[in-house]
Design an enzyme around this catalytic site. Structure first.
Site, PDB file in Angstrom:
ATOM      1  CG  HIS A 207     -16.606  15.177  57.988  1.00 18.75           C
ATOM      2  ND1 HIS A 207     -15.493  14.423  57.676  1.00 18.75           N
ATOM      3  CD2 HIS A 207     -17.505  14.313  58.515  1.00 18.75           C
ATOM      4  CE1 HIS A 207     -15.715  13.157  58.008  1.00 18.75           C
ATOM      5  NE2 HIS A 207     -16.923  13.056  58.513  1.00 18.75           N
TER       6      HIS A 207
ATOM      7  CB  CYS B 148      -9.320  14.323  59.686  1.00 22.53           C
ATOM      8  SG  CYS B 148      -9.894  15.418  58.424  1.00 22.53           S
TER       9      CYS B 148
HETATM   10  C1  CIR Z   1     -13.474   9.088  55.297  1.00 20.54           C
HETATM   11  O1  CIR Z   1     -14.056   9.150  54.200  1.00 20.54           O
HETATM   12  O2  CIR Z   1     -14.081   8.829  56.327  1.00 20.54           O
HETATM   13  C2  CIR Z   1     -11.977   9.291  55.341  1.00 20.54           C
HETATM   14  N1  CIR Z   1     -11.413   8.804  54.122  1.00 20.54           N
HETATM   15  C3  CIR Z   1     -11.658  10.750  55.533  1.00 20.54           C
HETATM   16  C4  CIR Z   1     -12.123  11.288  56.834  1.00 20.54           C
HETATM   17  C5  CIR Z   1     -11.784  12.719  56.999  1.00 20.54           C
HETATM   18  N2  CIR Z   1     -12.156  13.169  58.291  1.00 20.54           N
HETATM   19  C6  CIR Z   1     -12.539  14.408  58.551  1.00 20.54           C
HETATM   20  O3  CIR Z   1     -12.704  15.244  57.657  1.00 20.54           O
HETATM   21  N3  CIR Z   1     -12.799  14.705  59.820  1.00 20.54           N
END
Ligand code: CIR
Length: 253
Positions: free
Chosen positions: A161, A248
């Protein structure tokens, strides 16, 4: 300034979340404990934290930031770009209804995850990543325009991201690492550049004058402190295993 934050308690199936970190699987009990410490850190920064119940259907649902983009004037419900997370966004609509009269929605074929949205004042940088597509960006841009905000796209190459490698503190100051170091869009900022060895710590958050960052990154910590921000560090090792971090884990508004 932020008054509130929404978080989602990790679910028992957290070890089934998406991971590319190569760091192994997260331990549910440790994740719960770390999550409590994260909540305490937010509270210390003066925000009221609303903890939503675990969602067992969605192993990644503790990464609640990806499900919405929140502003003072509207809430935008995202549309995750990966099938195992699609549906998480519906689970926050009721909670957001308590705070927002204006709720907008990203629709098919758009995809957008909140981790790709970096706000700087009235402008929103939006990462075009493996999770957020052009259509998602255009929809968000159109919605934000209605409420008096602007948005621009940033093409990603490696990072999951946009906020994996970028954070806006305040006063025109950013944390930047990896592919974002060379991006034209971020050249005009005062930059705290983070090397490869501490790149994970670029995912930190400014909350009401302080910076919450992951524990164990002394070089970054020193640079942030030297820039004048008190730092609160939290151990988020279990979330890191799933490629997630400090930003996150909450929606701040
Ligand atoms: C994913 O791959 O969607 C989750 N394991 C991690 C999400 C992390 N979110 C973020 O960086 N905003």
């Amino acid at each position: 300034m932020f008054k509130n934050a929404l978080v989602r308690i990790p679910c028992k199936k957290i070890s089934e979340g998406i991971s590319s970190s190569g760091l192994g699987l997260p331990d549910y009990r440790i994740a719960l404990k770390q999550h409590q410490q994260y909540i305490a850190a937010l509270e210390k920064c003066g925000v009221r934290v609303y903890a939503l119940p675990p969602e067992e259907e969605y192993p990644d649902s503790t990464f609640i930031e990806d499900t919405a983009v929140l502003t003072e004037r509207c809430a935008v419900i995202c549309r995750p770009g990966v099938s195992s997370r699609r549906g998480e966004e519906k689970k926050i609509i009721t909670a957001l209804g308590e705070f927002y009269d204006n709720t907008e929605v990203i629709e098919h074929p758009g995809t957008l995850e909140g981790g790709d949205v970096l706000r700087v004042g009235g402008h929103f940088f939006v990462g075009l990543s493996s999770r957020t597509n052009w259509e998602g960006f255009i929809q968000l841009q159109r919605i934000l325009k209605k409420y008096g905000y602007t948005a621009s796209p940033v093409r990603l190459k490696d990072a999951l991201h946009l906020k994996t490698g970028l954070a806006y503190l305040e006063n025109g100051e950013i944390l930047v690492t990896g592919e974002f170091k060379k991006k034209e869009e971020f050249m005009g900022f005062k930059r705290i550049e983070i090397g490869q060895e501490e790149s994970y710590s670029a995912n930190s958050i400014w909350v009401n004058g302080r910076v919450i960052m992951p524990e164990g990154y002394p070089l970054t910590r020193k640079m942030i402190e030297q820039a004048g921000y008190p730092v609160k560090s939290v151990d988020v090792s279990e979330f890191r295993k799933l490629d997630g971090g400090v930003s996150c884990l909450s929606l701040r508004f």
